[in-house]
Design an enzyme around this catalytic site. Structure first.
Site, PDB file in Angstrom:
ATOM      1  N   HIS A 122       0.823  -1.223   0.000  1.00  0.00           N
ATOM      2  CA  HIS A 122       0.000   0.000   0.000  1.00  0.00           C
ATOM      3  C   HIS A 122       0.846   1.257   0.000  1.00  0.00           C
ATOM      4  CE1 HIS A 122      -3.518  -2.511   1.830  1.00  0.00           C
ATOM      5  NE2 HIS A 122      -3.351  -2.719   0.538  1.00  0.00           N
ATOM      6  N   GLY A 190      -1.218  -9.453  12.670  1.00  0.00           N
ATOM      7  CA  GLY A 190      -1.773  -8.130  12.947  1.00  0.00           C
ATOM      8  C   GLY A 190      -2.611  -7.554  11.832  1.00  0.00           C
TER       9      GLY A 190
HETATM   10  C1  BV8 Z   1      -8.054  -2.236  -5.393  1.00  0.00           C
HETATM   11  C2  BV8 Z   1      -4.330   3.508   2.655  1.00  0.00           C
HETATM   12  C3  BV8 Z   1      -8.337  -2.641  -7.708  1.00  0.00           C
HETATM   13  C4  BV8 Z   1      -3.025   3.862   3.166  1.00  0.00           C
HETATM   14  C5  BV8 Z   1      -5.511   1.468   2.716  1.00  0.00           C
HETATM   15  C6  BV8 Z   1     -12.236  -7.316  -3.871  1.00  0.00           C
HETATM   16  C7  BV8 Z   1     -11.160  -7.313  -4.755  1.00  0.00           C
HETATM   17  C8  BV8 Z   1     -10.468  -6.139  -5.020  1.00  0.00           C
HETATM   18  C9  BV8 Z   1     -10.833  -4.940  -4.373  1.00  0.00           C
HETATM   19  C10 BV8 Z   1     -11.902  -4.937  -3.498  1.00  0.00           C
HETATM   20  C11 BV8 Z   1     -12.596  -6.108  -3.248  1.00  0.00           C
HETATM   21  N1  BV8 Z   1     -13.593  -5.799  -2.362  1.00  0.00           N
HETATM   22  C12 BV8 Z   1     -13.521  -4.483  -2.042  1.00  0.00           C
HETATM   23  C13 BV8 Z   1     -12.506  -3.927  -2.724  1.00  0.00           C
HETATM   24  C14 BV8 Z   1     -12.145  -2.522  -2.647  1.00  0.00           C
HETATM   25  C15 BV8 Z   1     -11.175  -2.220  -1.506  1.00  0.00           C
HETATM   26  C16 BV8 Z   1     -11.399  -3.032  -0.262  1.00  0.00           C
HETATM   27  O1  BV8 Z   1     -10.722  -4.038  -0.041  1.00  0.00           O
HETATM   28  N2  BV8 Z   1     -12.305  -2.584   0.587  1.00  0.00           N
HETATM   29  C17 BV8 Z   1     -12.548  -3.291   1.836  1.00  0.00           C
HETATM   30  C18 BV8 Z   1     -12.584  -2.287   2.987  1.00  0.00           C
HETATM   31  C19 BV8 Z   1     -13.826  -4.072   1.689  1.00  0.00           C
HETATM   32  N3  BV8 Z   1      -9.818  -2.438  -1.994  1.00  0.00           N
HETATM   33  C20 BV8 Z   1      -9.226  -1.450  -2.699  1.00  0.00           C
HETATM   34  O2  BV8 Z   1      -9.781  -0.423  -3.043  1.00  0.00           O
HETATM   35  C21 BV8 Z   1      -7.764  -1.680  -3.074  1.00  0.00           C
HETATM   36  N4  BV8 Z   1      -7.559  -1.406  -4.468  1.00  0.00           N
HETATM   37  O3  BV8 Z   1      -8.757  -3.137  -5.113  1.00  0.00           O
HETATM   38  O4  BV8 Z   1      -7.664  -1.924  -6.704  1.00  0.00           O
HETATM   39  C22 BV8 Z   1      -9.586  -1.863  -7.960  1.00  0.00           C
HETATM   40  C23 BV8 Z   1      -9.468  -0.614  -8.523  1.00  0.00           C
HETATM   41  C24 BV8 Z   1     -10.638   0.113  -8.771  1.00  0.00           C
HETATM   42  C25 BV8 Z   1     -11.901  -0.410  -8.411  1.00  0.00           C
HETATM   43  C26 BV8 Z   1     -11.987  -1.666  -7.778  1.00  0.00           C
HETATM   44  C27 BV8 Z   1     -10.829  -2.391  -7.553  1.00  0.00           C
HETATM   45  C28 BV8 Z   1      -6.867  -0.707  -2.318  1.00  0.00           C
HETATM   46  C29 BV8 Z   1      -6.761  -1.105  -0.894  1.00  0.00           C
HETATM   47  C30 BV8 Z   1      -5.744  -0.216  -0.169  1.00  0.00           C
HETATM   48  C31 BV8 Z   1      -6.510   0.750   0.649  1.00  0.00           C
HETATM   49  N5  BV8 Z   1      -5.575   1.545   1.440  1.00  0.00           N
HETATM   50  N6  BV8 Z   1      -4.868   2.374   3.393  1.00  0.00           N
HETATM   51  C32 BV8 Z   1      -3.244   4.387   4.552  1.00  0.00           C
HETATM   52  O5  BV8 Z   1      -3.824   5.458   4.702  1.00  0.00           O
HETATM   53  O6  BV8 Z   1      -2.796   3.682   5.454  1.00  0.00           O
HETATM   54  S1  BV8 Z   1      -6.285   0.197   3.522  1.00  0.00           S
HETATM   55  C33 BV8 Z   1      -5.918   0.148   5.179  1.00  0.00           C
HETATM   56  O7  BV8 Z   1      -6.435  -1.116   5.631  1.00  0.00           O
HETATM   57  C34 BV8 Z   1      -4.433   0.098   5.475  1.00  0.00           C
HETATM   58  O8  BV8 Z   1      -3.588   0.075   4.347  1.00  0.00           O
HETATM   59  C35 BV8 Z   1      -4.292  -1.210   6.233  1.00  0.00           C
HETATM   60  O9  BV8 Z   1      -3.062  -1.745   6.050  1.00  0.00           O
HETATM   61  C36 BV8 Z   1      -5.350  -2.012   5.585  1.00  0.00           C
HETATM   62  C37 BV8 Z   1      -5.737  -3.284   6.269  1.00  0.00           C
HETATM   63  O10 BV8 Z   1      -6.021  -3.001   7.622  1.00  0.00           O
HETATM   64  P1  BV8 Z   1      -5.179  -3.838   8.710  1.00  0.00           P
HETATM   65  O11 BV8 Z   1      -3.741  -3.569   8.474  1.00  0.00           O
HETATM   66  O12 BV8 Z   1      -5.626  -5.247   8.701  1.00  0.00           O
HETATM   67  O13 BV8 Z   1      -5.591  -3.106  10.054  1.00  0.00           O
HETATM   68  P2  BV8 Z   1      -6.965  -3.280  10.868  1.00  0.00           P
HETATM   69  O14 BV8 Z   1      -7.058  -2.128  11.811  1.00  0.00           O
HETATM   70  O15 BV8 Z   1      -8.076  -3.576   9.923  1.00  0.00           O
HETATM   71  O16 BV8 Z   1      -6.722  -4.620  11.730  1.00  0.00           O
HETATM   72  C38 BV8 Z   1      -5.733  -4.606  12.754  1.00  0.00           C
HETATM   73  C39 BV8 Z   1      -5.611  -6.035  13.250  1.00  0.00           C
HETATM   74  O17 BV8 Z   1      -4.543  -6.093  14.188  1.00  0.00           O
HETATM   75  C40 BV8 Z   1      -6.845  -6.535  13.978  1.00  0.00           C
HETATM   76  O18 BV8 Z   1      -7.149  -7.844  13.525  1.00  0.00           O
HETATM   77  C41 BV8 Z   1      -6.413  -6.580  15.460  1.00  0.00           C
HETATM   78  O19 BV8 Z   1      -7.022  -7.655  16.148  1.00  0.00           O
HETATM   79  C42 BV8 Z   1      -4.941  -6.826  15.318  1.00  0.00           C
HETATM   80  N7  BV8 Z   1      -4.116  -6.354  16.430  1.00  0.00           N
HETATM   81  C43 BV8 Z   1      -4.330  -5.297  17.260  1.00  0.00           C
HETATM   82  N8  BV8 Z   1      -3.296  -5.200  18.143  1.00  0.00           N
HETATM   83  C44 BV8 Z   1      -2.412  -6.189  17.819  1.00  0.00           C
HETATM   84  C45 BV8 Z   1      -2.928  -6.930  16.742  1.00  0.00           C
HETATM   85  N9  BV8 Z   1      -2.293  -7.979  16.201  1.00  0.00           N
HETATM   86  C46 BV8 Z   1      -1.101  -8.326  16.741  1.00  0.00           C
HETATM   87  N10 BV8 Z   1      -0.538  -7.667  17.786  1.00  0.00           N
HETATM   88  C47 BV8 Z   1      -1.157  -6.602  18.347  1.00  0.00           C
HETATM   89  N11 BV8 Z   1      -0.592  -5.958  19.382  1.00  0.00           N
END
Ligand code: BV8
Ligand code: ZN
Length: 256
Positions: A122, A190
């Site tokens: 990303h 994570g």
């Molecule tokens: C795209 C920006 C093609 C940077 C981010 C199916 C196929 C393809 C695409 C899609 C699809 N379905 C939906 C989509 C669209 C979308 C998507 O996935 N939406 C989701 C929300 C449903 N995807 C996209 O748009 C991607 N591009 O598909 O291109 C395309 C093009 C045009 C039209 C269609 C498709 C682009 C995705 C990138 C988005 N950018 N961020 C920034 O500002 O940071 S996403 C954002 O979420 C971050 O990058 C982050 O990395 C990412 C994932 O989140 P996580 O890292 O998992 O963090 P989260 O808070 O969710 O979870 C934390 C976890 O840690 C928890 O489980 C928790 O329990 C755990 N935890 C907490 N403490 C600890 C721990 N674990 C261990 N130790 C600890 N101490």
């Protein structure tokens, strides 16, 4: 909450026999470095909806607001240090023929902890480019509130991160797909596994025959893909996994 002994033992044994490993990481590995995750209580998305800030439309609508949000996140990240989880992954690298960190994070803490092979799916918050002509943009001190203007085309400067609806860097994603297709073990660390196509890499590894080990205090959308779940914090679990891996490798080398 800590992972149970048998899960640790099984995970260490699989790692001990592995030659090629992928560590797939998300915001959770940086949580203990003081960087808020996205979807946990108190996380980034609790205050803002991603569509309002992490999309090209949001930037085109209000570039200064999006720019100021990333400046705020840059300050949080600049003050953060890698934690024992990042360092444990860096220390695992020399134990394997191939060890690839595939991260969704944009904070560069893996590189700062010493990991050498890091694929940033990303992008990175430490780089900027022009939203219109794409040229990279560097400046000694960046304005806090207003998105700078491109000296070449007058477009607005943005952080070089991948927003929702934007394509991931093709070369980086292709390299990540190759790494997961050939790995013996994939550590999913994570990440909630909610964002695609990144999260799809875990399923690709699984289908290619890798053992999937989840390191997360909570169950996630990727738990069904996991063969082993280590329920604990990355900063605690990864150093323990490293210790058991070294123990197992020493036994193997003594056994000749
Ligand atoms: C795209 C920006 C093609 C940077 C981010 C199916 C196929 C393809 C695409 C899609 C699809 N379905 C939906 C989509 C669209 C979308 C998507 O996935 N939406 C989701 C929300 C449903 N995807 C996209 O748009 C991607 N591009 O598909 O291109 C395309 C093009 C045009 C039209 C269609 C498709 C682009 C995705 C990138 C988005 N950018 N961020 C920034 O500002 O940071 S996403 C954002 O979420 C971050 O990058 C982050 O990395 C990412 C994932 O989140 P996580 O890292 O998992 O963090 P989260 O808070 O969710 O979870 C934390 C976890 O840690 C928890 O489980 C928790 O329990 C755990 N935890 C907490 N403490 C600890 C721990 N674990 C261990 N130790 C600890 N101490
Ligand atoms: Zn430009």
């Amino acid at each position: 909450m800590s992972a149970d002994g048998t899960a640790y033992q099984r995970a260490a044994e699989r790692l001990c026999q592995a030659r090629r490993v992928v560590a797939f990481t998300g915001a959770g590995i940086s949580a203990e470095s003081g960087i808020p995750t996205f979807r946990d209580p108190g996380g980034l998305w609790e205050q803002f909806r991603p569509e309002e800030l992490a999309t090209p439309e949001a930037f085109e609508r209000n570039p200064d607001r999006v720019w100021a949000w990333y400046q705020h996140r840059r300050r949080v990240i600049a003050a953060a240090e890698p934690n024992p989880g990042h360092y444990a992954l860096a220390a695992m690298e020399p134990h394997f023929e191939e060890f690839t960190v595939v991260t969704q994070n944009i904070d560069q803490l893996h590189q700062r902890a010493g990991s050498r092979r890091v694929l940033e799916l990303h992008g990175s918050i430490l780089r900027n480019h022009c939203h219109r002509c794409g040229r990279p943009y560097e400046a000694p001190n960046l304005p806090e509130e207003r998105a700078p203007t491109c000296p070449h085309c007058g477009g607005r400067i943005r952080p070089s991160v991948v927003w929702f609806g934007e394509l991931l860097p093709e070369d980086v994603f292709a390299e990540a797909e190759q790494a997961v297709a050939r790995c013996d073990v994939l550590l999913s660390i994570g990440t909630s596994g909610e964002v695609y196509p990144a999260a799809g890499l875990v399923w690709q590894a699984k289908l290619a025959g890798a053992t999937v080990i989840e390191v997360n205090p909570n169950p996630t959308e990727l738990t069904p893909a996991a063969d082993i779940a280590l329920r604990g914090s990355a900063a605690t679990v990864l150093p323990e996994l490293l210790r058991r891996l070294c123990e197992c490798r020493q036994k193997l080398s003594k056994a000749g």
